[in-house]
Design an enzyme around this catalytic site. Sequence first.
Site, PDB file in Angstrom:
ATOM      1  CB  CYS A 107     -21.893  44.741 -80.141  1.00  0.00           C
ATOM      2  SG  CYS A 107     -22.712  42.944 -80.815  1.00  0.00           S
TER       3      CYS A 107
ATOM      4  CB  CYS B   9     -24.977  42.629 -78.800  1.00  0.00           C
ATOM      5  SG  CYS B   9     -23.353  41.831 -79.440  1.00  0.00           S
ATOM      6  CG  ASP B  10     -26.027  46.257 -76.899  1.00  0.00           C
ATOM      7  OD1 ASP B  10     -26.495  44.999 -76.615  1.00  0.00           O
ATOM      8  OD2 ASP B  10     -24.958  46.514 -76.813  1.00  0.00           O
TER       9      ASP B  10
END
Length: 305
Positions: free
Chosen positions: A130, A133-134
């Site tokens: 992701c 997200c990261d």
Amino acid sequence: MYDTIIIGAGPAGMTAALYAGRSNLKVALLERGIYGGQMQNTADIENYPGYANISGPELSEKMFEPLEKFGVDHLFGQVLRVETDGPVKKVITEDETLETKSIVLAMGAKHRLLGIPGEAEYNSRGVSYCAVCDGAFFRDQDLLVVGGGDSAVEEAAFLTQFAKSVTIVHRRDKLRAQQVLQDRAFANEKINFIWDSVVEEIKGDDRKVQSVVLKNVQTGEVSEHAFGGVFIYVGLDPMTDSVADLGITDEAGWIVTNDLMETSQAGVFAAGDIRQKYLRQVTTAVGDGAMAGQQVYNYLTALEG
Ligand code: FAD
Ligand code: NAP
């Protein structure tokens, strides 16, 4: 007893809930996490009509908002199993058994694993599925993106805002991604490509990823390259574990429906990415959801004479 329980609050489930709720049915939308599904992991959506560009979380919010007005119950829970024999169907979660006259399966899909050494060991320590997200954790690093589809190419471009460089490694010499995404990636000076190659191993120290071992599938040549992070986008698998024994899936696990979103079981419908289908997108999930929500109404009307 619900008229319908919709399992999964991605775009397909939320749209099915909108249609069934607007038909004055008693509807539960059951989700194990946050509403929005895969959209929550998408920074920019620019192929949803009406918006030149909208973030996945914002579109999720906009789809969820109107459901309250139509009296949809939003329930939290992980569905473990469903029982579909007879007119009263059961949806079994970790905490309770819910009864319903019909079910819409909208559990979507999950990212596929590569299944190579180092992948599980360095998950969340340099291995990610992701970028949204990261990505921000990987500022000024050299990153590897694995895959050649829409997700790999689009998320590689997203990562360039943080990374020093992003290399896409693909097992063939042609990308599968939409042409518009390919054109942008080829024009992006921060994106490099390694063709005809697969990742054999992800290596690191006791803290995080340091390198990957690649194999050229044409020449057999094996080489090791330094990367600070590896983002894996090699496709999707259906989230059909909880309905595997219903006999409604194909060999790969995708649910088979007709154009009305009916499965082979009366009163059980499916919508969105979980279906056997050609194009897995927000737009097609929403279309499936509309049809499933409407068909629930038609099914119940016919049932009740
Ligand atoms: P999902 O979005 O997968 O939602 C399913 C929901 O069901 C999830 O919330 C899940 O938690 C829940 N669920 C699963 N199992 C259970 C269970 N047992 N019990 C309870 N709940 C359960 N499409 C576009 O059109 N444009 C884009 O730009 C785009 N970008 C993307 C970028 C990425 C990185 C990814 C991964 C996908 C992207 N897509 C894009 C595809 C799009 O997000 C999907 O096609 C769409 O979200 C599918 O919707 P869905 O409702 O069928 O399933
Ligand atoms: P996908 O389209 O199935 O692509 C998966 C990619 O991974 C393919 O290039 C495939 O190679 C490669 N691959 C598969 N297994 C591999 C392995 N073991 N090792 C190395 N490479 C492997 O999956 P996706 O890109 O995640 O997209 C999923 C769905 O979401 C699609 O319907 C897509 O259109 C949609 N989506 C849309 C958008 C958008 O509209 N902007 C963005 C993201 C996703 P091959 O090409 O050789 O098969």
